[in-house]
Scaffold this motif. Structure first.
Motif, PDB file in Angstrom:
ATOM      1  N   SER A 107       0.812  -1.214   0.000  1.00 34.30           N
ATOM      2  CA  SER A 107       0.000   0.000   0.000  1.00 34.30           C
ATOM      3  C   SER A 107       0.846   1.264   0.000  1.00 34.30           C
ATOM      4  O   SER A 107       0.499   2.251  -0.654  1.00 34.30           O
ATOM      5  N   ILE A 108       1.952   1.262   0.719  1.00 32.15           N
ATOM      6  CA  ILE A 108       2.813   2.454   0.762  1.00 32.15           C
ATOM      7  C   ILE A 108       3.381   2.767  -0.610  1.00 32.15           C
ATOM      8  O   ILE A 108       3.459   3.929  -1.023  1.00 32.15           O
ATOM      9  N   PHE A 109       3.779   1.722  -1.348  1.00 32.91           N
ATOM     10  CA  PHE A 109       4.432   1.934  -2.642  1.00 32.91           C
ATOM     11  C   PHE A 109       3.470   1.683  -3.805  1.00 32.91           C
ATOM     12  O   PHE A 109       3.863   1.174  -4.858  1.00 32.91           O
ATOM     13  N   SER A 111      -4.934   5.250   6.722  1.00 26.46           N
ATOM     14  CA  SER A 111      -6.325   5.703   6.609  1.00 26.46           C
ATOM     15  C   SER A 111      -6.965   5.208   5.317  1.00 26.46           C
ATOM     16  O   SER A 111      -8.155   4.893   5.289  1.00 26.46           O
ATOM     17  N   LEU A 112      -6.177   5.128   4.243  1.00 25.20           N
ATOM     18  CA  LEU A 112      -6.710   4.640   2.964  1.00 25.20           C
ATOM     19  C   LEU A 112      -7.031   3.151   3.037  1.00 25.20           C
ATOM     20  O   LEU A 112      -8.065   2.700   2.524  1.00 25.20           O
ATOM     21  N   ILE A 113      -6.131   2.370   3.647  1.00 31.33           N
ATOM     22  CA  ILE A 113      -6.362   0.933   3.784  1.00 31.33           C
ATOM     23  C   ILE A 113      -7.674   0.682   4.531  1.00 31.33           C
ATOM     24  O   ILE A 113      -8.512  -0.126   4.101  1.00 31.33           O
ATOM     25  N   HIS A 114      -7.855   1.378   5.629  1.00 31.46           N
ATOM     26  CA  HIS A 114      -9.063   1.175   6.431  1.00 31.46           C
ATOM     27  C   HIS A 114     -10.302   1.748   5.737  1.00 31.46           C
ATOM     28  O   HIS A 114     -11.392   1.187   5.831  1.00 31.46           O
ATOM     29  N   ASP A 115     -10.137   2.864   5.028  1.00 31.34           N
ATOM     30  CA  ASP A 115     -11.261   3.482   4.325  1.00 31.34           C
ATOM     31  C   ASP A 115     -11.809   2.561   3.230  1.00 31.34           C
ATOM     32  O   ASP A 115     -13.000   2.584   2.934  1.00 31.34           O
ATOM     33  N   ASP A 116     -10.937   1.747   2.632  1.00 30.35           N
ATOM     34  CA  ASP A 116     -11.341   0.862   1.542  1.00 30.35           C
ATOM     35  C   ASP A 116     -12.057  -0.398   2.014  1.00 30.35           C
ATOM     36  O   ASP A 116     -12.637  -1.120   1.204  1.00 30.35           O
ATOM     37  N   LEU A 117     -12.011  -0.684   3.301  1.00 27.87           N
ATOM     38  CA  LEU A 117     -12.558  -1.939   3.831  1.00 27.87           C
ATOM     39  C   LEU A 117     -14.067  -2.058   3.582  1.00 27.87           C
ATOM     40  O   LEU A 117     -14.773  -1.052   3.476  1.00 27.87           O
ATOM     41  N   PRO A 118     -14.570  -3.280   3.486  1.00 23.31           N
ATOM     42  CA  PRO A 118     -16.012  -3.488   3.251  1.00 23.31           C
ATOM     43  C   PRO A 118     -16.906  -2.772   4.255  1.00 23.31           C
ATOM     44  O   PRO A 118     -18.012  -2.340   3.903  1.00 23.31           O
ATOM     45  N   GLY A 124      -5.549   2.015  -9.331  1.00 27.11           N
ATOM     46  CA  GLY A 124      -5.465   1.028 -10.400  1.00 27.11           C
ATOM     47  C   GLY A 124      -5.057  -0.360  -9.954  1.00 27.11           C
ATOM     48  O   GLY A 124      -4.886  -1.252 -10.790  1.00 27.11           O
ATOM     49  N   MET A 125      -4.908  -0.581  -8.651  1.00 23.97           N
ATOM     50  CA  MET A 125      -4.508  -1.881  -8.125  1.00 23.97           C
ATOM     51  C   MET A 125      -5.562  -2.382  -7.148  1.00 23.97           C
ATOM     52  O   MET A 125      -6.295  -1.590  -6.562  1.00 23.97           O
ATOM     53  N   PRO A 126      -5.634  -3.705  -6.950  1.00 21.58           N
ATOM     54  CA  PRO A 126      -6.573  -4.222  -5.946  1.00 21.58           C
ATOM     55  C   PRO A 126      -6.281  -3.606  -4.580  1.00 21.58           C
ATOM     56  O   PRO A 126      -5.115  -3.421  -4.203  1.00 21.58           O
ATOM     57  N   THR A 127      -7.323  -3.252  -3.847  1.00 18.81           N
ATOM     58  CA  THR A 127      -7.132  -2.693  -2.510  1.00 18.81           C
ATOM     59  C   THR A 127      -6.509  -3.748  -1.598  1.00 18.81           C
ATOM     60  O   THR A 127      -6.517  -4.944  -1.900  1.00 18.81           O
ATOM     61  N   SER A 128      -5.980  -3.285  -0.482  1.00 18.93           N
ATOM     62  CA  SER A 128      -5.229  -4.173   0.406  1.00 18.93           C
ATOM     63  C   SER A 128      -6.047  -5.382   0.847  1.00 18.93           C
ATOM     64  O   SER A 128      -5.549  -6.519   0.832  1.00 18.93           O
ATOM     65  N   HIS A 129      -7.301  -5.163   1.221  1.00 17.13           N
ATOM     66  CA  HIS A 129      -8.088  -6.304   1.706  1.00 17.13           C
ATOM     67  C   HIS A 129      -8.425  -7.276   0.588  1.00 17.13           C
ATOM     68  O   HIS A 129      -8.648  -8.464   0.846  1.00 17.13           O
ATOM     69  N   ARG A 130      -8.466  -6.782  -0.660  1.00 17.92           N
ATOM     70  CA  ARG A 130      -8.673  -7.679  -1.794  1.00 17.92           C
ATOM     71  C   ARG A 130      -7.421  -8.496  -2.095  1.00 17.92           C
ATOM     72  O   ARG A 130      -7.488  -9.638  -2.543  1.00 17.92           O
ATOM     73  N   GLN A 131      -6.274  -7.907  -1.860  1.00 19.30           N
ATOM     74  CA  GLN A 131      -5.001  -8.554  -2.163  1.00 19.30           C
ATOM     75  C   GLN A 131      -4.558  -9.517  -1.052  1.00 19.30           C
ATOM     76  O   GLN A 131      -4.027 -10.588  -1.324  1.00 19.30           O
ATOM     77  N   PHE A 132      -4.797  -9.117   0.206  1.00 18.37           N
ATOM     78  CA  PHE A 132      -4.242  -9.887   1.328  1.00 18.37           C
ATOM     79  C   PHE A 132      -5.294 -10.416   2.303  1.00 18.37           C
ATOM     80  O   PHE A 132      -4.941 -11.165   3.218  1.00 18.37           O
ATOM     81  N   GLY A 133      -6.554 -10.025   2.120  1.00 20.28           N
ATOM     82  CA  GLY A 133      -7.593 -10.409   3.065  1.00 20.28           C
ATOM     83  C   GLY A 133      -7.821  -9.310   4.087  1.00 20.28           C
ATOM     84  O   GLY A 133      -6.938  -8.497   4.358  1.00 20.28           O
ATOM     85  N   GLU A 134      -9.027  -9.283   4.650  1.00 16.16           N
ATOM     86  CA  GLU A 134      -9.401  -8.195   5.557  1.00 16.16           C
ATOM     87  C   GLU A 134      -8.527  -8.135   6.803  1.00 16.16           C
ATOM     88  O   GLU A 134      -8.104  -7.062   7.228  1.00 16.16           O
ATOM     89  N   ALA A 135      -8.250  -9.275   7.413  1.00 14.60           N
ATOM     90  CA  ALA A 135      -7.492  -9.287   8.664  1.00 14.60           C
ATOM     91  C   ALA A 135      -6.102  -8.694   8.470  1.00 14.60           C
ATOM     92  O   ALA A 135      -5.660  -7.835   9.255  1.00 14.60           O
ATOM     93  N   THR A 136      -5.412  -9.127   7.429  1.00 15.71           N
ATOM     94  CA  THR A 136      -4.061  -8.616   7.178  1.00 15.71           C
ATOM     95  C   THR A 136      -4.101  -7.143   6.799  1.00 15.71           C
ATOM     96  O   THR A 136      -3.217  -6.371   7.193  1.00 15.71           O
ATOM     97  N   ALA A 137      -5.119  -6.736   6.045  1.00 14.61           N
ATOM     98  CA  ALA A 137      -5.246  -5.327   5.677  1.00 14.61           C
ATOM     99  C   ALA A 137      -5.412  -4.453   6.920  1.00 14.61           C
ATOM    100  O   ALA A 137      -4.765  -3.404   7.050  1.00 14.61           O
ATOM    101  N   LEU A 165      -8.077   7.805 -12.948  1.00 17.77           N
ATOM    102  CA  LEU A 165      -8.143   7.778 -11.494  1.00 17.77           C
ATOM    103  C   LEU A 165      -7.668   6.465 -10.893  1.00 17.77           C
ATOM    104  O   LEU A 165      -7.279   6.416  -9.730  1.00 17.77           O
ATOM    105  N   GLY A 166      -7.711   5.397 -11.680  1.00 20.22           N
ATOM    106  CA  GLY A 166      -7.309   4.102 -11.150  1.00 20.22           C
ATOM    107  C   GLY A 166      -8.326   3.487 -10.217  1.00 20.22           C
ATOM    108  O   GLY A 166      -8.009   2.597  -9.424  1.00 20.22           O
ATOM    109  N   LYS A 167      -9.564   3.967 -10.280  1.00 20.65           N
ATOM    110  CA  LYS A 167     -10.642   3.416  -9.460  1.00 20.65           C
ATOM    111  C   LYS A 167     -11.969   3.735 -10.147  1.00 20.65           C
ATOM    112  O   LYS A 167     -12.016   4.517 -11.101  1.00 20.65           O
TER     113      LYS A 167
END
Length: 309
Positions: free
Chosen positions: A43-45, A84-91, A101-114, A248-250
């Motif tokens: 997410s940082i990069f 804040s972005l990682i948490h904002d994207d959560l279900p 333009g990339m899958p959000t963190s919870h889509r890539q790694f699962g909600e718990a890891t995100a 926009l990548g989204k």
């Protein structure tokens, strides 16, 4: 080069320097346990503009602040922003599938890891701020000692920038509560000023404080940050209406589909554009006492309206 191309080139140059500092501060992807470190770095990069670190840097430079220290402070702010972005994207909140333009963190790694990746970035931000000055020369992420003094000033970034008292969390709460409901102008301004604007204001204010700017100058920079922060979010609202998914990548049009409280929904596109332009004009006027030294900050303010992503 046009003025827009000039500021874009400068922002890209500064973005690359922020990336280098973040690379030094983040744990390596393979460090144990690798799953959380991969998620943090993912997410940082993920290609952000690094606007908040750059604003912190430019604000501090205006008052003679040390660039390396300011950039490090800016990186801590970027970690908080990314959390804040990682948490904002959560279900449970915005439920977004794409970010830049990339899958959000919870889509890539699962909600718990995100969730944990966001928590870890927030913790690392404070660890970065608390690390002794000597750790700035280290080539890897800081390890804060129990006695490390926090950098900056006892003035802080201001109680008004607190996540709970008119900051990101408060803005997110009112945003959620307003979804699908009729919203008035005062509530909408609070949501945008708190959810997005307060942290941009904090970035500008923090840079001035770190540079030991006089109190009157800190307050002047705070007002500048407040105005461009609100303008930034209004521009985001407009991009959701006028922008493209490719740029926009989204997904676009999601605010309207979810009946979110936005400036175009309440004021219309043209009036929203006028409000944002007026805020940028006022922000630049605030910087006039600094003359040409504040040129970059004025250019950044105008860039916020001209950007397409």
């Amino acid at each position: 080069m046009t003025s827009l191309e000039t500021i874009q080139a400068y922002l890209e140059e500064q973005r690359a320097r922020v990336e280098e500092e973040l690379e030094r501060l983040l744990p390596p992807a393979g460090e144990y346990p690798p799953s959380i470190h991969r998620a943090m770095r993912y997410s940082i990069f993920a290609g952000g503009k690094r606007l908040r670190p750059i604003l912190c840097l430019e604000s501090g430079k205006l008052f003679g602040g040390d660039e390396r220290n300011l950039r490090r402070l800016g990186c801590a702010l970027e970690m908080i922003h990314t959390y804040s972005l990682i948490h904002d994207d959560l279900p449970a909140l915005d439920d977004d599938d794409l970010r830049r333009g990339m899958p959000t963190s919870h889509r890539q790694f699962g909600e718990a890891t995100a969730i944990l990746a966001g928590d870890a970035l927030l913790t690392l931000a404070f660890e970065t701020l608390a690390a002794p000055q000597s750790s700035q020369d280290e080539d890897r992420h800081p390890s804060a000692s129990p006695g490390a003094d926090a950098q900056g000033s006892d003035r802080g970034s201001g109680a008004e920038d607190s996540h709970l008292r008119g900051g990101m969390v408060a803005g997110q709460v009112v945003d959620l509560e307003s979804t699908g409901r009729e919203t008035d102008a005062a509530t909408l301004q609070f949501i945008h000023s708190a959810k997005t604007g307060a942290f941009i204001r904090a970035a500008v204010r923090s840079g001035a404080i770190a540079a030991n700017a006089p109190e009157a100058d800190v307050e002047r920079m705070t007002v500048y940050g407040e105005k461009i922060g609100l303008a930034f979010q209004i521009a985001d609202d407009l991009l959701d209406v006028l922008g493209s998914r490719q740029a926009l990548g989204k997904a676009v049009g999601k605010d309207g589909n979810q009946q979110k409280a936005t400036y175009p929904a309440l004021h219309g596109v043209e009036q929203s554009q006028r409000i944002a332009a007026g805020l940028v004009r006022e922000a630049c006027e605030i910087l006039e006492p600094y003359g040409s030294r504040a040129l970059r900050l004025q250019e950044i303010a105008h860039f916020l309206l001209a950007r397409r992503s």
